[in-house]
Enzyme design. Structure first.
Site, PDB file in Angstrom:
ATOM      1  N   GLU A  41      58.749  26.224  45.172  1.00 36.50           N
ATOM      2  CA  GLU A  41      57.792  25.531  44.294  1.00 36.50           C
ATOM      3  C   GLU A  41      58.473  24.434  43.481  1.00 36.50           C
ATOM      4  OE1 GLU A  41      54.536  25.384  44.911  1.00 36.50           O
ATOM      5  OE2 GLU A  41      54.416  27.540  44.557  1.00 36.50           O
ATOM      6  N   HIS A  42      57.789  23.308  43.434  1.00 38.08           N
ATOM      7  CA  HIS A  42      58.279  22.134  42.708  1.00 38.08           C
ATOM      8  C   HIS A  42      59.621  21.664  43.251  1.00 38.08           C
ATOM      9  CE1 HIS A  42      55.309  21.276  39.600  1.00 38.08           C
ATOM     10  NE2 HIS A  42      55.055  22.569  39.587  1.00 38.08           N
ATOM     11  N   ILE A  43      59.820  21.823  44.547  1.00 36.80           N
ATOM     12  CA  ILE A  43      61.045  21.244  45.119  1.00 36.80           C
ATOM     13  C   ILE A  43      60.732  20.340  46.310  1.00 36.80           C
ATOM     14  CG2 ILE A  43      62.566  23.070  44.257  1.00 36.80           C
ATOM     15  CD1 ILE A  43      62.686  24.201  47.105  1.00 36.80           C
ATOM     16  N   GLY A 132      44.239  25.309  42.172  1.00 37.06           N
ATOM     17  CA  GLY A 132      45.598  24.979  42.617  1.00 37.06           C
ATOM     18  C   GLY A 132      45.811  25.274  44.088  1.00 37.06           C
ATOM     19  N   SER A 135      42.636  21.446  46.925  1.00 33.25           N
ATOM     20  CA  SER A 135      41.377  20.865  47.379  1.00 33.25           C
ATOM     21  C   SER A 135      41.518  19.357  47.525  1.00 33.25           C
ATOM     22  CB  SER A 135      40.236  21.236  46.442  1.00 33.25           C
ATOM     23  OG  SER A 135      40.560  20.891  45.135  1.00 33.25           O
ATOM     24  N   SER A 136      42.316  18.715  46.682  1.00 41.64           N
ATOM     25  CA  SER A 136      42.436  17.259  46.812  1.00 41.64           C
ATOM     26  C   SER A 136      43.161  16.883  48.094  1.00 41.64           C
ATOM     27  CB  SER A 136      43.100  16.635  45.585  1.00 41.64           C
ATOM     28  OG  SER A 136      44.256  17.332  45.250  1.00 41.64           O
ATOM     29  N   ASP A 180      51.466  19.750  50.173  1.00 44.36           N
ATOM     30  CA  ASP A 180      50.056  20.124  50.315  1.00 44.36           C
ATOM     31  C   ASP A 180      49.404  19.410  51.492  1.00 44.36           C
ATOM     32  OD1 ASP A 180      50.751  21.322  47.982  1.00 44.36           O
ATOM     33  OD2 ASP A 180      49.462  20.104  46.697  1.00 44.36           O
ATOM     34  N   TYR A 230      52.905  17.506  35.320  1.00 47.14           N
ATOM     35  CA  TYR A 230      53.506  17.405  36.655  1.00 47.14           C
ATOM     36  C   TYR A 230      54.435  16.188  36.718  1.00 47.14           C
ATOM     37  CZ  TYR A 230      53.912  17.435  41.728  1.00 47.14           C
ATOM     38  OH  TYR A 230      54.411  17.475  43.013  1.00 47.14           O
TER      39      TYR A 230
HETATM   40  C1  GLA Z   1      51.426  20.392  43.751  1.00 47.92           C
HETATM   41  C2  GLA Z   1      51.901  19.145  44.491  1.00 47.92           C
HETATM   42  C3  GLA Z   1      52.935  19.509  45.573  1.00 47.92           C
HETATM   43  C4  GLA Z   1      54.041  20.392  45.021  1.00 47.92           C
HETATM   44  C5  GLA Z   1      53.462  21.550  44.202  1.00 47.92           C
HETATM   45  C6  GLA Z   1      54.527  22.340  43.503  1.00 47.92           C
HETATM   46  O1  GLA Z   1      50.694  21.235  44.589  1.00 47.92           O
HETATM   47  O2  GLA Z   1      50.834  18.475  45.087  1.00 47.92           O
HETATM   48  O3  GLA Z   1      53.455  18.335  46.142  1.00 47.92           O
HETATM   49  O4  GLA Z   1      54.938  19.640  44.263  1.00 47.92           O
HETATM   50  O5  GLA Z   1      52.540  21.106  43.230  1.00 47.92           O
HETATM   51  O6  GLA Z   1      55.362  22.986  44.421  1.00 47.92           O
END
Ligand code: GLA
Length: 400
Positions: A41-43, A132, A135-136, A180, A230
């Site tokens: 996550e977040h990498i 989270g 959906s986008s 995503d 973010y």
């Molecule tokens: C959101 C972002 C992704 C990712 C996650 C965290 O979903 O769209 O690119 O950074 O957060 O892992």
């Protein structure tokens, strides 16, 4: 997502298209899923490995050329009225209250040379809003697929994902990574995707959970991904990379292109020299999370679900205490899952600051898990959570 014409969502969408745009004759229907991220996550924006999977929940879009050169009309089952924009003045679509994700993708397709002309599109989503679950991204990818196919210039799944990401970055002001959109474009039923975000290459890993299932626990707190948090984290890790490279050079080593190119040994050596506590914590999360993803995939492949679940918990604590991207609601629902013995693993999933946790729960204990987690969560926060047992589905495709 069902490919059968009798799927109630498709019928409902065709009906809605007909009511909105006159008839549903000649309409084509496409779909793209949301995603759950199992670990990593977040990498994605630090050149790391991530391990998402496509859901069977997603966005359905019905499209048809409208005979104009320039006019795009958009509607959705949950939104009143029709939004429209001109292809010749696509920048002005940034101001739309809804429809700017679509416009951003159309703009990217035009830049890729897709000969887009006027079309009508109607949307129906089965993804809970604000959970989270991307959906986008599923709007971006379904639109990209539909429009490129409609105008006879198909693009690959990877290109679709990258176009969706660029749309979000350049047009919608969210500096997201590739995870995503990639999961939405490239998902495979029953499999998670090990995605190397540095090279944007992937492999599929069967998601065999034995007698357990994946349960999403939605905090039902509206997450604010577009809001500053973010992008703030992205700024912090950019500083983190500069710091790590400065320290590496001072140690006589070479600089690296991204934070995930550092390994654990280098982290242990350099991180103590990062003066700023916040930046140090962010860097520690990113480098250790990348190591966890690789370990987690090996554990899953060898069928060691217990150890896989333990790593999910470690990953949650890293994002909670080092990356600080959870919040009271996610922490409460995670803590509730921790004391439930038939929950093998739990962690927040996605951008954070709200949204869902993903839980691996024995199938026979799902109802008891929901009751336990809901009671503890509501007692702590006053909110009512929602739960979804999720299935792992396929990526974007044409349905009808
Ligand atoms: C959101 C972002 C992704 C990712 C996650 C965290 O979903 O769209 O690119 O950074 O957060 O892992």
């Amino acid at each position: 997502m069902d490919t059968d014409r009798t799927n109630p969502q498709i019928g409902q969408l065709l009906d809605f298209f007909g009511k909105t745009f006159g008839s549903s004759e000649g309409v084509r229907v496409f779909a793209a899923p949301g995603r759950v991220n199992l670990i990593g996550e977040h990498i994605d924006y630090c050149g790391g490995f991530v391990f998402p999977a496509a859901l069977t929940l997603g966005t359905y879009v019905a499209v048809r050329k409208n005979g104009t050169k320039d006019t795009v009309r958009l509607a959705a089952t949950t939104i009143d009225g029709v939004r429209s924009f001109k292809l010749s003045d696509i920048e002005s679509a940034k101001a739309l209250d809804w429809g700017n994700y679509q416009a951003g993708v159309v703009r990217e397709l035009m830049l890729l040379g897709v000969p887009v002309e006027g079309f009508d599109a109607a949307y129906l989503s089965t993804i809970p809003f604000g959970a989270g679950l991307s959906s986008s991204a599923s709007i971006e990818v379904s639109t990209g697929l539909a429009v490129s196919e409609l105008f006879g210039a198909p693009v690959t799944g990877k290109e679709l994902a990258l176009a969706g990401q660029r749309a979000e970055n350049r047009f919608c002001g969210v500096n997201c990574g590739i995870m995503d959109q990639f999961a939405s474009a490239m998902g495979l039923a029953g499999h998670a995707i090990l995605l190397d975000c540095a090279s944007v290459t992937h492999k599929y890993a069967p998601l065999d959970l034995g007698d357990s299932v994946l349960v999403l626990a939605n905090t039902c707190k509206k997450h604010a991904l577009g809001a500053s948090k973010y992008n703030e984290r992205r700024g912090e890790v950019a500083v983190g990379l500069e710091e790590m490279n400065r320290i590496a050079l001072a140690h006589g080593k070479t600089a690296k292109p991204n934070l995930c190119a550092f390994n654990k040994a280098e982290l242990l050596e350099y991180a103590p020299e990062i003066a700023n506590d916040i930046i140090r914590k962010r860097v520690m999360h990113v480098v250790s999370e990348n190591e966890r993803v690789k370990e987690a995939v090996t554990l899953l492949e060898s069928g060691n679900l217990t150890a896989f679940g333990a790593l999910l918990r470690d990953a949650n604590q890293s994002i909670r205490y080092l990356y600080e991207a959870t919040g009271e609601e996610l922490d409460a629902i995670f803590d509730a899952a921790l004391d439930f013995s038939d929950c093998i693993g739990s962690r927040m999933t996605g951008g954070g600051f709200g949204g869902c946790t993903v839980n691996i729960v024995k199938a026979s204990a799902v109802e008891a898990f929901k009751a336990h987690a809901a009671a503890a969560y509501t007692a702590k926060t006053g909110n009512i959570p929602e739960f979804y047992v999720c299935e792992i589905g396929n990526g974007a495709r044409e349905l009808v």
